[in-house]
Write a protein that holds these residues in place. Structure first.
Motif, short mmCIF file in Angstrom:
data_model
loop_
_atom_site.label_atom_id
_atom_site.label_comp_id
_atom_site.label_asym_id
_atom_site.label_seq_id
_atom_site.Cartn_x
_atom_site.Cartn_y
_atom_site.Cartn_z
N UNK A 144 8.19 -2.74 4.28
CA UNK A 144 9.47 -2.95 3.59
C UNK A 144 9.26 -2.81 2.09
N UNK A 145 10.06 -1.98 1.45
CA UNK A 145 9.97 -1.83 0.00
C UNK A 145 10.56 -3.06 -0.70
N UNK A 146 10.05 -3.39 -1.88
CA UNK A 146 10.77 -4.36 -2.71
C UNK A 146 12.20 -3.85 -2.92
N UNK A 147 13.16 -4.65 -2.57
CA UNK A 147 14.54 -4.16 -2.48
C UNK A 147 15.28 -4.19 -3.79
N UNK A 148 14.83 -5.01 -4.73
CA UNK A 148 15.58 -5.16 -5.97
C UNK A 148 14.65 -5.67 -7.07
N UNK A 149 14.81 -5.18 -8.30
CA UNK A 149 13.92 -5.61 -9.40
C UNK A 149 14.00 -7.09 -9.73
N UNK A 150 15.00 -7.80 -9.25
CA UNK A 150 15.10 -9.23 -9.52
C UNK A 150 13.92 -10.00 -8.95
N UNK A 151 13.15 -9.39 -8.05
CA UNK A 151 12.03 -10.08 -7.41
C UNK A 151 10.69 -9.43 -7.73
N UNK A 152 10.61 -8.62 -8.79
CA UNK A 152 9.28 -8.15 -9.20
C UNK A 152 9.17 -8.07 -10.72
N UNK A 178 0.83 -1.19 0.00
CA UNK A 178 0.00 0.00 0.00
C UNK A 178 0.88 1.26 0.00
N UNK A 179 0.44 2.26 -0.75
CA UNK A 179 1.23 3.48 -0.88
C UNK A 179 1.55 4.11 0.47
N UNK A 180 0.54 4.24 1.32
CA UNK A 180 0.77 4.88 2.61
C UNK A 180 1.79 4.10 3.43
N UNK A 181 1.70 2.79 3.42
CA UNK A 181 2.64 1.97 4.19
C UNK A 181 4.06 2.14 3.68
N UNK A 187 15.09 8.85 2.05
CA UNK A 187 14.28 9.87 2.71
C UNK A 187 13.81 10.93 1.72
N UNK A 188 14.71 11.33 0.81
CA UNK A 188 14.35 12.35 -0.17
C UNK A 188 13.25 11.86 -1.11
N UNK A 189 13.35 10.60 -1.54
CA UNK A 189 12.33 10.04 -2.44
C UNK A 189 10.99 9.91 -1.71
N UNK A 190 11.02 9.42 -0.48
CA UNK A 190 9.78 9.27 0.28
C UNK A 190 9.12 10.63 0.52
N UNK A 191 9.92 11.63 0.87
CA UNK A 191 9.36 12.97 1.11
C UNK A 191 8.75 13.54 -0.16
N UNK A 192 9.43 13.35 -1.29
CA UNK A 192 8.91 13.86 -2.56
C UNK A 192 7.53 13.28 -2.86
N UNK A 193 7.39 11.98 -2.67
CA UNK A 193 6.11 11.34 -2.98
C UNK A 193 5.02 11.70 -1.97
N UNK A 194 5.41 11.88 -0.72
CA UNK A 194 4.42 12.30 0.27
C UNK A 194 3.95 13.72 -0.01
N UNK A 218 9.89 4.62 -8.89
CA UNK A 218 8.92 4.01 -9.81
C UNK A 218 7.87 3.23 -9.03
N UNK A 219 8.29 2.45 -8.05
CA UNK A 219 7.35 1.65 -7.27
C UNK A 219 6.32 2.54 -6.58
N UNK A 220 6.76 3.66 -6.02
CA UNK A 220 5.82 4.56 -5.33
C UNK A 220 4.83 5.18 -6.30
N UNK A 221 5.20 5.29 -7.56
CA UNK A 221 4.24 5.75 -8.57
C UNK A 221 3.32 4.62 -9.00
N UNK A 222 3.88 3.43 -9.15
CA UNK A 222 3.12 2.35 -9.76
C UNK A 222 2.10 1.73 -8.80
N UNK A 223 2.39 1.71 -7.49
CA UNK A 223 1.45 1.06 -6.56
C UNK A 223 0.13 1.80 -6.48
N UNK A 224 0.11 3.06 -6.91
CA UNK A 224 -1.13 3.82 -6.92
C UNK A 224 -1.91 3.61 -8.21
#
Length: 260
Positions: free
Chosen positions: A149-157, A139-142, A224-231, A182-188
C-alpha cells in the motif's frame, strides 16, 4: 541536541471553508521548532484574507499569494521558501493528530541524513467513518508492482529537504499523482522508516479533488500510468531481481519438499 526546524507547507487555492481549520491545526500542535509556509495560488473566495489575518497573529506563518501552474508548482515554491531541514505537506482540508509535529521533530533528531518517515493515515469517507492507510512496506519493488500500500497522503509522511537534491522536485505537469511519483523516486534514494502510529487525517469527501477524480474513473488509470513509468525506467538489476525471485522460491520450495 536541538530539534530540527520543521517546515510545514500548505498549497491552497480557493479553500475558504478549510484554511482557518488547517492553520489552527498546526497552531494547536504546540511545536516550537516550526514554520508554516502557505502558498496560495491567487484565491478569490476570501482565503487570502483569512491567511493574512492569522499571519498577523502567529509569527511562525509565512505566506505568498500569486498565480501558479497548479498544485505541484505551489509545492515546489514552498520547498524553495522552506528554511527547515525537514519538510511536511498539509493540504488545507487535511489535519494532523495531536502532538504529531513534536513527535516528528523528536524522531528526526535520531534518523540519519536523507530519511523519509511514514506513518498511518485515516481516510475519512464520511463524517464518522474511515479506513486506515498503513503503508508498512516501502520497498520500491513492492510499491511499483502493487504488492504494498502506498502512503496515501502527505499528511502522514515527512522527510529531509535534502532528498530533493537526489530525487528531484514534484512534477509540475502532474496535478493528481505527483506525490506517488515522488515517493517512487525517493524510496530508491532515502532511508525509509514506517512507524505504526496514526499521524494524519485525510478527508476523502465529495467536492475534494481526489474524490472527484476517483468518481470520474481517472484515479486508477493515473496510478497505473505512474507505476508503469517507474517500472519502465527501473534499472535492469531491479527488474531481474523481481523476475527471478519467484523462480528461486519455487525451486527452493521444491527442494525442501523433496527432502521431506
Amino acid at each position: 541536541m536541538n530539534p530540527p526546524l520543521l517546515s510545514i507547507i500548505t498549497p491552497v487555492f480557493n479553500s475558504k471553508e478549510f484554511i482557518h481549520l488547517c492553520i489552527q491545526n498546526v497552531v494547536q500542535q504546540n511545536c516550537s521548532s516550526l514554520e508554516h509556509i502557505i502558498v496560495d495560488g491567487g484565491s478569490t473566495d476570501g482565503t487570502v484574507e483569512i491567511i493574512r489575518d492569522l499571519a498577523k497573529e502567529y509569527s511562525h506563518i509565512r505566506w505568498i499569494s500569486e498565480k501558479d501552474k497548479g498544485q505541484s508548482d505551489a509545492m515546489n515554491k514552498g520547498i524553495e521558501l522552506a528554511n527547515g531541514s525537514v519538510i511536511g505537506f498539509l493540504n488545507a482540508d487535511d489535519y494532523y493528530e495531536p502532538e504529531v509535529l513534536n513527535r516528528v521533530c523528536e524522531l528526526f533528531q535520531t534518523l540519519p541524513k536523507n530519511s523519509f518517515a511514514v506513518a498511518n493515515c485515516r481516510i475519512w469517507q464520511t463524517e464518522d467513518s474511515f479506513h486506515l492507510n498503513e503503508p508498512k512496506d516501502l520497498r520500491f519493488i513492492s510499491l511499483v508492482k502493487k504488492k504494498s500500500v502506498h502512503p496515501y497522503n502527505p499528511v502522514a509522511y515527512f522527510y529531509h529537504k535534502a532528498l530533493h537534491k537526489k530525487a528531484g522536485l514534484y512534477d509540475i505537469n502532474d496535478h493528481y499523482s505527483m506525490d506517488i511519483d515522488f515517493i517512487l523516486r525517493v524510496v530508491r534514494k532515502a532511508h525509509c522508516y514506517y512507524f505504526n502510529e496514526i499521524w494524519g487525517n485525510m478527508r476523502f469527501l465529495p467536492g475534494s479533488k481526489t474524490f472527484e477524480d476517483n468518481q470520474q474513473g481517472q484515479a486508477i488509470k493515473r496510478l497505473k500510468d505512474v507505476l508503469k513509468k517507474h517500472w519502465d525506467l527501473a534499472p535492469f538489476w531491479i527488474k531481474w531481481k523481481y523476475n527471478i525471485t519467484p523462480y528461486i522460491h519455487k525451486l527452493t520450495g521444491n527442494l525442501f519438499h523433496e527432502r521431506e
